[in-house]
Design an enzyme around this catalytic site. Structure first.
Site, mmCIF file in Angstrom:
data_model
loop_
_atom_site.group_PDB
_atom_site.id
_atom_site.type_symbol
_atom_site.label_atom_id
_atom_site.label_comp_id
_atom_site.label_asym_id
_atom_site.label_seq_id
_atom_site.Cartn_x
_atom_site.Cartn_y
_atom_site.Cartn_z
ATOM 1 N N SER A 6 0.868 -1.181 0.000
ATOM 2 C CA SER A 6 0.000 0.000 0.000
ATOM 3 C C SER A 6 0.902 1.227 0.000
ATOM 4 O O SER A 6 1.719 1.395 0.907
ATOM 5 C CB SER A 6 -0.860 -0.001 1.260
ATOM 6 O OG SER A 6 -1.352 1.311 1.485
ATOM 7 N N HIS A 29 -1.389 -1.759 -4.144
ATOM 8 C CA HIS A 29 -2.643 -1.414 -3.461
ATOM 9 C C HIS A 29 -2.729 0.104 -3.288
ATOM 10 O O HIS A 29 -1.843 0.732 -2.726
ATOM 11 C CB HIS A 29 -2.656 -2.111 -2.096
ATOM 12 C CG HIS A 29 -3.926 -1.949 -1.327
ATOM 13 N ND1 HIS A 29 -5.032 -2.742 -1.524
ATOM 14 C CD2 HIS A 29 -4.268 -1.072 -0.351
ATOM 15 C CE1 HIS A 29 -5.997 -2.375 -0.702
ATOM 16 N NE2 HIS A 29 -5.564 -1.354 0.029
ATOM 17 N N ASP A 31 -5.049 3.246 -1.837
ATOM 18 C CA ASP A 31 -6.128 3.594 -0.905
ATOM 19 C C ASP A 31 -6.729 4.950 -1.251
ATOM 20 O O ASP A 31 -6.085 5.971 -1.092
ATOM 21 C CB ASP A 31 -5.570 3.638 0.520
ATOM 22 C CG ASP A 31 -5.202 2.250 1.012
ATOM 23 O OD1 ASP A 31 -6.086 1.386 1.014
ATOM 24 O OD2 ASP A 31 -4.024 2.048 1.366
ATOM 25 N N MET A 33 -9.478 7.681 -0.354
ATOM 26 C CA MET A 33 -10.313 8.093 0.787
ATOM 27 C C MET A 33 -10.936 9.454 0.510
ATOM 28 O O MET A 33 -10.254 10.359 0.024
ATOM 29 C CB MET A 33 -9.446 8.213 2.039
ATOM 30 C CG MET A 33 -8.657 6.967 2.354
ATOM 31 S SD MET A 33 -7.650 7.229 3.811
ATOM 32 C CE MET A 33 -6.748 5.690 3.877
ATOM 33 N N HIS A 62 -8.575 0.375 -3.762
ATOM 34 C CA HIS A 62 -9.466 0.216 -2.604
ATOM 35 C C HIS A 62 -10.205 1.539 -2.381
ATOM 36 O O HIS A 62 -9.631 2.499 -1.880
ATOM 37 C CB HIS A 62 -8.582 -0.153 -1.398
ATOM 38 C CG HIS A 62 -9.310 -0.343 -0.114
ATOM 39 N ND1 HIS A 62 -8.657 -0.431 1.092
ATOM 40 C CD2 HIS A 62 -10.638 -0.467 0.161
ATOM 41 C CE1 HIS A 62 -9.547 -0.596 2.063
ATOM 42 N NE2 HIS A 62 -10.751 -0.612 1.528
ATOM 43 N N MET A 64 -12.384 3.743 -0.462
ATOM 44 C CA MET A 64 -13.007 4.016 0.848
ATOM 45 C C MET A 64 -13.782 5.322 0.699
ATOM 46 O O MET A 64 -13.396 6.367 1.220
ATOM 47 C CB MET A 64 -11.917 4.116 1.923
ATOM 48 C CG MET A 64 -11.361 2.759 2.319
ATOM 49 S SD MET A 64 -9.850 2.880 3.265
ATOM 50 C CE MET A 64 -8.676 2.947 1.923
ATOM 51 N N MET A 132 -11.082 -6.143 6.155
ATOM 52 C CA MET A 132 -10.289 -5.123 6.863
ATOM 53 C C MET A 132 -9.841 -5.686 8.209
ATOM 54 O O MET A 132 -10.663 -6.164 8.997
ATOM 55 C CB MET A 132 -11.113 -3.851 7.090
ATOM 56 C CG MET A 132 -11.417 -3.047 5.838
ATOM 57 S SD MET A 132 -9.992 -2.610 4.823
ATOM 58 C CE MET A 132 -8.990 -1.640 5.943
ATOM 59 N N GLY A 137 -8.844 3.932 7.142
ATOM 60 C CA GLY A 137 -8.585 5.373 7.246
ATOM 61 C C GLY A 137 -7.119 5.726 7.412
ATOM 62 O O GLY A 137 -6.671 6.756 6.911
ATOM 63 N N PHE A 138 -6.371 4.868 8.104
ATOM 64 C CA PHE A 138 -4.977 5.208 8.393
ATOM 65 C C PHE A 138 -4.089 3.970 8.335
ATOM 66 O O PHE A 138 -4.526 2.878 8.709
ATOM 67 C CB PHE A 138 -4.863 5.833 9.795
ATOM 68 C CG PHE A 138 -5.695 7.073 9.941
ATOM 69 C CD1 PHE A 138 -5.193 8.317 9.577
ATOM 70 C CD2 PHE A 138 -7.008 6.986 10.403
ATOM 71 C CE1 PHE A 138 -5.980 9.457 9.677
ATOM 72 C CE2 PHE A 138 -7.806 8.126 10.508
ATOM 73 C CZ PHE A 138 -7.294 9.366 10.143
ATOM 74 N N GLY A 140 -0.524 2.020 9.707
ATOM 75 C CA GLY A 140 0.203 1.941 10.978
ATOM 76 C C GLY A 140 -0.604 1.512 12.194
ATOM 77 O O GLY A 140 -0.156 1.695 13.318
ATOM 78 N N ASP A 170 -6.199 -6.406 4.886
ATOM 79 C CA ASP A 170 -5.633 -5.055 4.804
ATOM 80 C C ASP A 170 -5.558 -4.430 6.189
ATOM 81 O O ASP A 170 -6.590 -4.190 6.822
ATOM 82 C CB ASP A 170 -6.555 -4.216 3.885
ATOM 83 C CG ASP A 170 -6.014 -2.842 3.575
ATOM 84 O OD1 ASP A 170 -4.877 -2.517 3.980
ATOM 85 O OD2 ASP A 170 -6.744 -2.075 2.912
ATOM 86 N N GLY A 171 -4.316 -4.163 6.628
ATOM 87 C CA GLY A 171 -4.114 -3.438 7.882
ATOM 88 C C GLY A 171 -3.328 -4.233 8.902
ATOM 89 O O GLY A 171 -3.699 -5.359 9.243
ATOM 90 N N GLY A 172 -2.211 -3.648 9.346
ATOM 91 C CA GLY A 172 -1.432 -4.242 10.432
ATOM 92 C C GLY A 172 -0.671 -5.504 10.061
ATOM 93 O O GLY A 172 -0.324 -6.301 10.934
ATOM 94 N N GLY A 192 1.554 -2.105 4.282
ATOM 95 C CA GLY A 192 1.849 -0.676 4.172
ATOM 96 C C GLY A 192 3.076 -0.276 4.949
ATOM 97 O O GLY A 192 4.214 -0.477 4.510
HETATM 98 C C1 DX5 Z 1 -6.172 1.566 5.782
HETATM 99 C C2 DX5 Z 1 -5.722 1.219 4.399
HETATM 100 C C3 DX5 Z 1 -4.555 0.305 4.343
HETATM 101 C C4 DX5 Z 1 -3.287 0.838 4.950
HETATM 102 C C5 DX5 Z 1 -2.517 -0.321 5.459
HETATM 103 O O1 DX5 Z 1 -7.359 2.274 5.687
HETATM 104 O O2 DX5 Z 1 -6.782 0.598 3.704
HETATM 105 O O3 DX5 Z 1 -4.324 -0.156 3.020
HETATM 106 O O4 DX5 Z 1 -2.507 1.574 4.051
HETATM 107 O O5 DX5 Z 1 -1.421 0.155 6.178
HETATM 108 P P1 DX5 Z 1 -0.660 -0.690 7.281
HETATM 109 O O6 DX5 Z 1 -0.074 -1.901 6.594
HETATM 110 O O7 DX5 Z 1 0.377 0.262 7.760
HETATM 111 O O8 DX5 Z 1 -1.658 -1.065 8.331
HETATM 112 ZN ZN ZN Z 2 -6.447 -0.443 1.720
#
Ligand code: DX5
Ligand code: ZN
Length: 211
Positions: A6, A29, A31, A33, A62, A64, A132, A137-138, A140, A170-172, A192
């Site tokens: 991402s 990927h 994102d 938003m 993606h 959002m 998810m 949204g973010f 990290g 997606d995420g963490g 990401g």
């Molecule tokens: C969150 C995004 C993710 C994000 C993942 O809303 O959809 O794609 O960039 O980032 P990490 O891998 O840092 O959680």
């Molecule tokens: Zn994403």
């Protein structure tokens, strides 16, 4: 495991160099938003097009956004492989049809608090389900291991119904959480901040692919 970096945490002032460091990934990927569906704004079609022109990777977009329908043609680039919308967004059925008309793979995503049953009415029409593993949204944030229940149910459902959609998270994602994802049945992991904080991203992608 297929790896989809991402770019949200990439250094946008050196985008083409950043993209070169992850060129061995499977997908890219992106994102998108809108500041309404999620409490953050990222980038739109113009920057996506610029990224598209600087990579050979297939794009995994993606959305959002609350109203994805109007954006479908604007993100239908040559390299757009998947266009993923959220089941919590407006006009889901119409948007799925619009994506199919562009001959792009349809992805459906759900937020952590949304039950899996919400996506069932669309399951025959999608190429990808994006679970998810953080609140969207973010970058990290920490991986929500409870979401692996949804992944396991999807694996069962896919088998039972003879379907072929891919399961993405997606995420963490990091070197530890990706192992948990793999054993739960995930096909594609979005990575990401963990990846972009590495000295040698190329090598990290190779390591994560082998999980
Ligand atoms: C969150 C995004 C993710 C994000 C993942 O809303 O959809 O794609 O960039 O980032 P990490 O891998 O840092 O959680
Ligand atoms: Zn994403």
């Amino acid at each position: 495991m297929k790896i989809a970096p991402s770019v949200l945490t990439a250094d946008f002032s050196h985008l083409s160099t950043e993209l070169e460091t992850i060129a061995n990934a499977d997908l890219l990927h992106l994102d998108i938003m809108d500041g309404h569906f999620v409490p953050n704004i990222s980038f739109g079609p113009a920057i996506t097009k610029s990224i598209h022109d600087q990579t050979h990777l297939p794009l995994d977009i993606h959305l959002m956004v609350s109203d994805p329908l109007q954006w479908v043609p604007k993100f239908a680039f040559e390299q757009t492989k998947y266009l993923t919308i959220h089941v919590e967004a407006n006009h889901v059925s119409e948007t799925i049809q619009a994506i199919r008309k562009e001959h792009i793979g349809v992805g459906i995503s759900l937020k952590p608090k949304t039950p899996l049953r919400a996506i069932i009415p669309y399951i025959n029409e999608v190429s990808l389900v994006l679970v998810m593993t953080v609140e969207p949204g973010f970058g990290g944030q920490s991986f929500m291991i409870e979401m692996m229940e949804k992944v396991k149910e999807l694996v069962e459902l896919r088998k039972r119904e003879g379907l072929h959609f891919l399961i993405e998270i997606d995420g963490g994602v990091n070197e530890e959480t990706i192992q948990i994802a793999k054993s739960s049945g995930v096909d594609i992991a979005v990575v990401g901040s963990y990846l972009f904080n590495q000295e040698d991203r190329h090598q990290m992608i190779e390591a994560l692919k082998c999980v």
